[in-house]
Design a protein around this motif. Structure first.
Motif, mmCIF file in Angstrom:
data_model
loop_
_atom_site.group_PDB
_atom_site.id
_atom_site.type_symbol
_atom_site.label_atom_id
_atom_site.label_comp_id
_atom_site.label_asym_id
_atom_site.label_seq_id
_atom_site.Cartn_x
_atom_site.Cartn_y
_atom_site.Cartn_z
ATOM 1 N N GLU A 116 0.831 -1.207 0.000
ATOM 2 C CA GLU A 116 0.000 0.000 0.000
ATOM 3 C C GLU A 116 0.862 1.253 0.000
ATOM 4 O OE1 GLU A 116 -3.411 2.202 2.787
ATOM 5 O OE2 GLU A 116 -2.790 0.140 3.218
ATOM 6 N N ALA A 117 1.957 1.238 0.796
ATOM 7 C CA ALA A 117 2.842 2.400 0.857
ATOM 8 C C ALA A 117 3.554 2.610 -0.480
ATOM 9 C CB ALA A 117 3.862 2.229 1.978
ATOM 10 N N LEU A 118 3.981 1.510 -1.126
ATOM 11 C CA LEU A 118 4.625 1.617 -2.427
ATOM 12 C C LEU A 118 3.639 2.165 -3.458
ATOM 13 C CD1 LEU A 118 6.981 1.140 -4.361
ATOM 14 C CD2 LEU A 118 6.202 -1.236 -4.601
ATOM 15 N N PHE A 119 2.415 1.657 -3.433
ATOM 16 C CA PHE A 119 1.364 2.139 -4.339
ATOM 17 C C PHE A 119 1.190 3.642 -4.177
ATOM 18 C CE2 PHE A 119 -2.909 3.101 -5.694
ATOM 19 C CZ PHE A 119 -3.185 2.222 -6.732
ATOM 20 N N GLN A 120 1.116 4.111 -2.934
ATOM 21 C CA GLN A 120 0.925 5.535 -2.676
ATOM 22 C C GLN A 120 2.132 6.345 -3.135
ATOM 23 O OE1 GLN A 120 -1.999 6.955 -1.632
ATOM 24 N NE2 GLN A 120 -0.910 8.794 -2.276
ATOM 25 N N ARG A 121 3.338 5.803 -2.953
ATOM 26 C CA ARG A 121 4.545 6.496 -3.405
ATOM 27 C C ARG A 121 4.526 6.665 -4.922
ATOM 28 N NH1 ARG A 121 10.091 4.490 -4.242
ATOM 29 N NH2 ARG A 121 9.657 2.569 -3.076
ATOM 30 N N CYS A 122 4.084 5.615 -5.620
ATOM 31 C CA CYS A 122 3.990 5.675 -7.079
ATOM 32 C C CYS A 122 3.014 6.759 -7.528
ATOM 33 C CB CYS A 122 3.551 4.323 -7.635
ATOM 34 S SG CYS A 122 4.788 3.011 -7.509
ATOM 35 N N ARG A 164 0.143 -0.466 -12.257
ATOM 36 C CA ARG A 164 -1.110 -0.830 -11.581
ATOM 37 C C ARG A 164 -1.789 0.398 -11.006
ATOM 38 N NH1 ARG A 164 -1.090 -3.486 -7.260
ATOM 39 N NH2 ARG A 164 1.129 -3.699 -6.764
ATOM 40 N N ALA A 165 -0.986 1.310 -10.443
ATOM 41 C CA ALA A 165 -1.546 2.533 -9.859
ATOM 42 C C ALA A 165 -2.168 3.420 -10.929
ATOM 43 C CB ALA A 165 -0.446 3.293 -9.108
ATOM 44 N N MET A 166 -1.487 3.577 -12.057
ATOM 45 C CA MET A 166 -2.013 4.404 -13.137
ATOM 46 C C MET A 166 -3.298 3.816 -13.714
ATOM 47 S SD MET A 166 1.363 5.766 -15.238
ATOM 48 C CE MET A 166 2.040 4.129 -15.581
ATOM 49 N N ILE A 167 -3.327 2.478 -13.840
ATOM 50 C CA ILE A 167 -4.497 1.810 -14.403
ATOM 51 C C ILE A 167 -5.686 1.888 -13.450
ATOM 52 C CG2 ILE A 167 -5.436 -0.437 -15.074
ATOM 53 C CD1 ILE A 167 -2.565 -1.074 -16.140
ATOM 54 N N SER A 168 -5.451 1.552 -12.181
ATOM 55 C CA SER A 168 -6.556 1.527 -11.217
ATOM 56 C C SER A 168 -7.084 2.918 -10.916
ATOM 57 C CB SER A 168 -6.107 0.843 -9.917
ATOM 58 O OG SER A 168 -5.097 1.590 -9.274
ATOM 59 N N SER A 169 -6.242 3.937 -11.109
ATOM 60 C CA SER A 169 -6.668 5.328 -10.890
ATOM 61 C C SER A 169 -7.247 5.954 -12.154
ATOM 62 C CB SER A 169 -5.487 6.175 -10.406
ATOM 63 O OG SER A 169 -4.969 5.666 -9.190
ATOM 64 N N TRP A 178 -5.364 -6.664 -18.035
ATOM 65 C CA TRP A 178 -4.306 -6.077 -17.219
ATOM 66 C C TRP A 178 -4.821 -5.489 -15.911
ATOM 67 C CZ3 TRP A 178 -0.223 -3.013 -20.494
ATOM 68 C CH2 TRP A 178 0.305 -3.859 -21.475
ATOM 69 N N LYS A 179 -6.113 -5.426 -15.732
ATOM 70 C CA LYS A 179 -6.676 -4.739 -14.576
ATOM 71 C C LYS A 179 -6.143 -5.287 -13.257
ATOM 72 C CE LYS A 179 -9.468 -1.751 -16.561
ATOM 73 N NZ LYS A 179 -9.328 -0.299 -16.369
ATOM 74 N N ALA A 180 -6.020 -6.611 -13.148
ATOM 75 C CA ALA A 180 -5.542 -7.212 -11.908
ATOM 76 C C ALA A 180 -4.034 -7.034 -11.751
ATOM 77 C CB ALA A 180 -5.908 -8.693 -11.861
ATOM 78 N N ARG A 181 -3.274 -7.380 -12.793
ATOM 79 C CA ARG A 181 -1.814 -7.270 -12.738
ATOM 80 C C ARG A 181 -1.252 -7.256 -14.149
ATOM 81 N NH1 ARG A 181 2.292 -8.229 -9.060
ATOM 82 N NH2 ARG A 181 0.760 -8.773 -7.466
ATOM 83 N N PRO A 182 -0.541 -6.185 -14.527
ATOM 84 C CA PRO A 182 0.069 -6.142 -15.860
ATOM 85 C C PRO A 182 1.123 -7.243 -16.015
ATOM 86 C CG PRO A 182 0.038 -3.963 -14.830
ATOM 87 C CD PRO A 182 -0.318 -4.957 -13.762
ATOM 88 N N PRO A 183 1.481 -7.597 -17.241
ATOM 89 C CA PRO A 183 2.542 -8.583 -17.468
ATOM 90 C C PRO A 183 3.857 -8.126 -16.840
ATOM 91 C CG PRO A 183 1.334 -8.144 -19.492
ATOM 92 C CD PRO A 183 0.877 -7.125 -18.498
#
Length: 234
Positions: A116-122, A164-169, A178-183
């Protein structure tokens, strides 16, 4: 996609290290490229040499900055005035006491940077650097009739999470699967996101789409590691 092309974002993962090859969790360890990684960096620099970059950002860890410095040196032979910005926010995920150990690792995970912290940093980095820049060049009064090119060099787990952050946002569009996890992203793979200004009534909005993801065709048979101990430790 219709509209005016504003920019293309070139996202590159660093070249191979011995730790990649030995499945060692690197995190913030400042490992260096091995012979294969140096060869990958040289080929990637040559591939991107003719792209006229306006901005260039890199992780400050050597395995990322080495390739970007080589690329920047090639570019600067033809395009002066490009600043290469080393940004610690582009570092790999911090893995605490697991760093330097072979995966899989059963160490206590309390000291690592959470997903979660990495996601937020991205997201924070993207908003601060890329989204802000795109907003500034999308204003009709100052938009020039040319595509801006931005280079970003970083690490496997960081870049996977960034996508993942760019896609989910909903910052970028992508294939539904790719919604769950990109290659996975191989060493020195090149991904490209294109940004277009789309007229909507009296306003213009910026739409972004993935043109290319994890491409390694420029390596022409050089060995490529797709496994990434830092990603697998997530």
């Amino acid at each position: 996609m219709t509209g005016t092309v504003l920019a293309r974002l070139y996202i590159v993962r660093h070249g191979e290290t011995d730790s990649n090859r030995d499945k060692i969790i690197q995190g913030h360890l400042d490992t260096q490229l091995n012979a294969t990684g140096l060869a990958q960096a040289a080929v990637t620099a040559e591939t991107l040499r003719h792209v006229c970059f306006d901005k260039a950002f890199t992780s400050d860890l050597q395995r990322a900055s080495k390739i970007s410095l080589w690329t920047a040196e090639e570019i600067l032979q033809y395009h002066s005035g490009i600043e290469l910005v080393k940004d610690s926010e582009l570092r790999e995920r911090f893995m605490g006491e697991m760093q330097g150990k072979k995966a899989p690792c059963n160490e206590e995970a309390s000291s690592i940077e959470t997903g979660e912290a990495l996601f937020q940093r991205c997201i924070t980095w993207y908003d601060r650097v890329i989204a802000t820049y795109m907003s500034s060049i999308a204003v009709p009064a100052i938009t020039e009739d040319r595509c801006r090119n931005i280079l970003v060099l970083s690490h496997g787990a960081f870049l996977s999470t960034l996508f993942r952050a760019m896609i989910s946002s909903n910052y970028i569009s992508c294939p539904a699967e790719w919604k769950a996890r990109p290659p996975r992203l191989g060493n020195t793979s090149i991904s490209i996101i294109e940004y277009r200004a789309i007229p909507r009534g009296k306003h213009r909005e910026v739409d972004a789409v993935i043109l290319q993801y994890g491409d390694i065709s420029h390596l022409h048979g050089l060995r490529v590691m797709e496994e990434n101990a830092d990603v697998e430790a997530n």
